[in-house]
Design a protein around this motif. Sequence first.
Motif, PDB file in Angstrom:
ATOM      1  N   GLN A 168       0.813  -1.219   0.000  1.00  0.00           N
ATOM      2  CA  GLN A 168       0.000   0.000   0.000  1.00  0.00           C
ATOM      3  C   GLN A 168       0.844   1.266   0.000  1.00  0.00           C
ATOM      4  OE1 GLN A 168      -2.420  -0.511   3.491  1.00  0.00           O
ATOM      5  NE2 GLN A 168      -3.935  -1.815   2.457  1.00  0.00           N
ATOM      6  N   GLY A 169       2.160   1.124   0.090  1.00  0.00           N
ATOM      7  CA  GLY A 169       3.045   2.274   0.113  1.00  0.00           C
ATOM      8  C   GLY A 169       3.076   3.002   1.436  1.00  0.00           C
ATOM      9  N   LYS A 170       2.757   2.299   2.521  1.00  0.00           N
ATOM     10  CA  LYS A 170       2.662   2.930   3.837  1.00  0.00           C
ATOM     11  C   LYS A 170       3.987   3.549   4.285  1.00  0.00           C
ATOM     12  CE  LYS A 170       0.223   3.621   7.698  1.00  0.00           C
ATOM     13  NZ  LYS A 170      -1.012   4.434   7.748  1.00  0.00           N
ATOM     14  N   ILE A 171       5.115   2.956   3.871  1.00  0.00           N
ATOM     15  CA  ILE A 171       6.424   3.502   4.253  1.00  0.00           C
ATOM     16  C   ILE A 171       7.225   3.917   3.013  1.00  0.00           C
ATOM     17  CG2 ILE A 171       6.552   2.264   6.447  1.00  0.00           C
ATOM     18  CD1 ILE A 171       8.436   0.236   5.050  1.00  0.00           C
ATOM     19  N   GLY A 299      11.772   2.265   5.145  1.00  0.00           N
ATOM     20  CA  GLY A 299      11.322   2.801   3.866  1.00  0.00           C
ATOM     21  C   GLY A 299      11.689   4.262   3.687  1.00  0.00           C
ATOM     22  N   SER A 300      11.346   4.808   2.530  1.00  0.00           N
ATOM     23  CA  SER A 300      11.708   6.187   2.212  1.00  0.00           C
ATOM     24  C   SER A 300      10.883   7.206   2.987  1.00  0.00           C
ATOM     25  CB  SER A 300      11.545   6.429   0.706  1.00  0.00           C
ATOM     26  OG  SER A 300      10.207   6.143   0.295  1.00  0.00           O
ATOM     27  N   THR A 301       9.695   6.819   3.462  1.00  0.00           N
ATOM     28  CA  THR A 301       8.850   7.772   4.201  1.00  0.00           C
ATOM     29  C   THR A 301       8.511   7.297   5.606  1.00  0.00           C
ATOM     30  OG1 THR A 301       6.774   6.807   3.373  1.00  0.00           O
ATOM     31  CG2 THR A 301       7.793   8.551   2.044  1.00  0.00           C
ATOM     32  N   GLY A 302       8.952   6.108   5.968  1.00  0.00           N
ATOM     33  CA  GLY A 302       8.634   5.599   7.296  1.00  0.00           C
ATOM     34  C   GLY A 302       9.285   4.253   7.525  1.00  0.00           C
TER      35      GLY A 302
END
Length: 388
Positions: A168-171, A299-302
């Motif tokens: 889902q792209g959560k991170i 990940g790149s955002t989390g």
Amino acid sequence: MAPTRVGFIGLSKSGWAPRAHLPYLKSSPDYEIVAICNSSVESAREAIKLYELPSSVKAYANPEGKSRPHVILSISNSIKLTNTSDIANDKDVDLVVCSVRVDRHLPTISPSLRAGKDVLVEWPLGKNLAEAEELLALKNVGGVKNAVVDLQARQAPIVRKAKELIEQGKIGSVLSSTWTGAAGTFGAGYGKSYEYLGRREVGGNMVTIHFGHAVDYVQYVLGYGFNEHGAKSVVANRRPILKLLEDDGKTVIEEKHVKTSDDTIFLTGTLSSGIPLSFSLRGDKAFKNTPGLDWRIYGSTGEIRITASGPFLQIGYPDLKLEVYDFESDVLEEVEVGDDLEEVEGPAKNVGRVYRGVGEGENNCTFEDAVERHRLIAGMYRENGIEN
């Protein structure tokens, strides 16, 4: 639809099978145990009585196809004839389930594979790569439709939730992952019931069981296989001498018991998905007041963090926790995982999910998949100069 008729090999008075397999098989309308095969007919009969199975359940003592009739008493005390060896050729059996020690898998399930029977067997598939490859070949020759290996952590809700969050792209994009675990076993001593875990030649040990289950669920989430550079490993037996204890954990049987299996495992490499992985597993209990498992997916955002008392997500722990840290908002969220199988408890949950999947046409782990896991382990042994 009629239930799948199960012939169970290795339903003993205690241990893994009655804790993890029996609860779901008894509670599900999709399965019916019709035969038990233990070390003796008497042992099989005792299991039938102990677990309050129907008196119609057949008692067998040898799965290897050398038939010899026995006269036994059923639970209702009526005399009946049964055959101690032909569980593989029993036309009333649709699925043969095997839950015996790994060094007995090959002789135990080979007859069923040759007979073309569907089989569900515990991980590891064989005691080494050669046996696993032989069982795969027998499965193909026998034309077996469903040959399932019980690497059941793939079914764990916390593992599936982690995979879902990533998809889902959560991170954001996954950049790397670190996995650190303490096995709990192989401290200063261990109980006699688990002495076989200390013998590498048996094939059931910290490398094959603890590492094998864990690296499978890690790769299920992040991607199977390593890139063209492969993986680098360290496998070592750092406690070759342990105390052998009675199962009370206190009474010493042997002060200096020789252990040949390994208790220290490091693995690093870049998965075929492009994600760098660092994996570290050692024996003994975790550092005080810290989790026995700390798995980070950066990940790149989390970042996702999974923690538990130990590494066996296939069994589960009361303190299992999945957290997501969002870098931009600086918010730490504990994610609710949920439970889609409330009718059974403990280790029976994920095993039950495997059975449910088989009933729905989903093969949790094929023999082909299992052989690939064996090849990874065999390569690690070779790299470290260990014969297996």
